[in-house]
Design an enzyme around this catalytic site. Sequence first.
Site, PDB file in Angstrom:
ATOM      1  N   SER A 238       0.840  -1.186   0.000  1.00  0.00           N
ATOM      2  CA  SER A 238       0.000   0.000   0.000  1.00  0.00           C
ATOM      3  C   SER A 238       0.875   1.236   0.000  1.00  0.00           C
ATOM      4  O   SER A 238       2.094   1.149   0.119  1.00  0.00           O
ATOM      5  CB  SER A 238      -0.903   0.013   1.228  1.00  0.00           C
ATOM      6  OG  SER A 238      -0.145   0.348   2.370  1.00  0.00           O
ATOM      7  N   LYS A 239       0.243   2.381  -0.136  1.00  0.00           N
ATOM      8  CA  LYS A 239       1.012   3.616  -0.203  1.00  0.00           C
ATOM      9  C   LYS A 239       1.830   3.852   1.062  1.00  0.00           C
ATOM     10  O   LYS A 239       2.826   4.549   1.048  1.00  0.00           O
ATOM     11  CB  LYS A 239       0.060   4.786  -0.450  1.00  0.00           C
ATOM     12  CG  LYS A 239      -0.484   4.680  -1.849  1.00  0.00           C
ATOM     13  CD  LYS A 239      -1.346   5.833  -2.253  1.00  0.00           C
ATOM     14  CE  LYS A 239      -1.855   5.567  -3.666  1.00  0.00           C
ATOM     15  NZ  LYS A 239      -3.084   6.197  -3.988  1.00  0.00           N
ATOM     16  N   ARG A 240       1.386   3.234   2.121  1.00  0.00           N
ATOM     17  CA  ARG A 240       2.120   3.368   3.379  1.00  0.00           C
ATOM     18  C   ARG A 240       3.508   2.733   3.300  1.00  0.00           C
ATOM     19  O   ARG A 240       4.384   3.042   4.100  1.00  0.00           O
ATOM     20  CB  ARG A 240       1.359   2.683   4.511  1.00  0.00           C
ATOM     21  CG  ARG A 240       0.123   3.442   4.927  1.00  0.00           C
ATOM     22  CD  ARG A 240      -0.734   2.607   5.851  1.00  0.00           C
ATOM     23  NE  ARG A 240      -1.560   3.494   6.670  1.00  0.00           N
ATOM     24  CZ  ARG A 240      -1.176   3.986   7.839  1.00  0.00           C
ATOM     25  NH1 ARG A 240      -0.016   3.658   8.341  1.00  0.00           N
ATOM     26  NH2 ARG A 240      -1.963   4.791   8.511  1.00  0.00           N
ATOM     27  N   ASP A 241       3.666   1.827   2.359  1.00  0.00           N
ATOM     28  CA  ASP A 241       4.937   1.124   2.260  1.00  0.00           C
ATOM     29  C   ASP A 241       6.001   1.934   1.538  1.00  0.00           C
ATOM     30  O   ASP A 241       7.007   1.409   1.112  1.00  0.00           O
ATOM     31  CB  ASP A 241       4.744  -0.216   1.543  1.00  0.00           C
ATOM     32  CG  ASP A 241       3.883  -1.150   2.358  1.00  0.00           C
ATOM     33  OD1 ASP A 241       4.222  -1.368   3.525  1.00  0.00           O
ATOM     34  OD2 ASP A 241       2.872  -1.639   1.840  1.00  0.00           O
ATOM     35  N   GLY A 242       5.745   3.231   1.394  1.00  0.00           N
ATOM     36  CA  GLY A 242       6.755   4.069   0.775  1.00  0.00           C
ATOM     37  C   GLY A 242       6.661   4.032  -0.726  1.00  0.00           C
ATOM     38  O   GLY A 242       5.579   4.160  -1.268  1.00  0.00           O
TER      39      GLY A 242
END
Length: 460
Positions: A238-242
Amino acid sequence: MTVTRFAPSPTGYLHIGGLRTALFSWLTAKHNNGKFLLRIEDTDMARNSQEAKDAILKAFEWVGMSHDGEVVYQSERFGLYKKYIDQLLAEGKAYKCYMTKEELETLRKEQIARNERTRYDGRYRDFKGTPPKGIEPVVRIKAPQEGRIGFIDGVKGEFSVDASEVDDFIIARADGSPTYNFVVAIDDALMGLTDVIRGDDHLYNTPKQIVVYQALGFEIPRFYHVAMINNEQGKKLSKRDGATDVMAYKAMGYLPEALLNFLVRLGWSYGDQEIFSIDEMIKLFDPNDINKSASSYNLDKLLWLNAYYIKHKPESELVALLKEFGVDLQGHENCSMILNATKERGKTLVELAEQIKRILAAPTQYDEKSVKKAFKAEAKEILSAFAERLAKAQPQSQEDFHLLMEEIVKEREIGFGKLGMPLRVSLMGSMTGAGLDEIMAILGKGETIKRIERAIATLV
RNA sequence: GGCCCCAUCGUCUAGCGGUUAGGAUCCAUGGUUUUCAUCCAUGUUACCGGAGUUCGAGUCUCCGUGGGGUCACCA
């Protein structure tokens, strides 16, 4: 002829997982001397954006994966889809359904309450009466009511679902616009797709699309459903993963060939081989060898690959790439020397650019730890002596500078470090970096002396 | 929850009934190097669990566990 495609919906940038799927499709096409088509799935007007389309195209350009023919936009093909909707309606293979969204919602809730699978109940499938007034109907396709709907997947093997899993799904909304599974099947058929390679999140769309293929009498292509790429924790990316945006890798100083090499090895392998040039990938790739299991990605390997490709990149190309990272060596007299001195010290173009900048410009500040360690008691005296000797000599080559250093060290019977460490800090600002003789040869006598004098003045 | 998919070192993977379970990355150590990096060498670490089939199972079957996908008038 083999025809493959990549069909993103323009709702955001191209992410790393999408790029791998596209790569697999592209390689399959290239391997078979076939065509790789690009189709933009922009039927959902509300969620599309021009920026997203541009971003996707740009990413493809960056990695050098070119598509054949014009880009197909589904938004421009509504007339075509309408024709097929009317055809199915006329043939009795599809029908109008007057159920409202509210009624559907109620039905769903009831099914959930009864712990049943939510599905359309087919109430208008054989409706003959007068349609309720004031309701714009949707169009539903008649799906098989019994048996199994299956196909052979090139990755997963035999796959089938019970017909009860596929209801009479909507092919045209109340406003007349066609839905995803309908248009995908039509486009894939009309565009002559032989091999559909896509993420396995589409596995359950395939039976629906097969229903469309069969209703329209189209030939069914071969499917390959590729498992997802997960993050390091094994969870969905996800976008949280950088950095999931492909173009972010460009900005971070990665080479497209490194990224592609990294991605091709996620879910595919060829024996023990790790390094694949684009040509090798094309030669060796076979979608039937794609792994069934999901893989998670880990940047260590990408970094290693990137360092490898930087080391092996032709000089002229490196010079061109470096311009975007604030270093212009174009026409620089010591271009080759500088690159040779720094190439192996940068894992990314960003790091490489930093290394080069340290040579190009005198240090504006000196690393504190290095100064403490290098500038011991006699450092100033040794450096001055070396500078003096430099001034008198006419060193040209790397060897000349090296000999000069050796002379001092020998005469004074000191370790190389006694001269080397303070000299390195003077020239580069810290105790790490390229060979001293190499650096001095690049800087030349004048600049070398200047940097030494400046260091002595500020540090001692 | 229903249906379905998946499961080898931390990570990417090889293996396709008989191997000391291989390679890469990471990490550690040593060598090369005036430093760092590169390069070279060495080392630590894996078959999710349980039954079964078989002379023999990482490999085949079943069950369990864990992870994932999917169930829209989104794509």
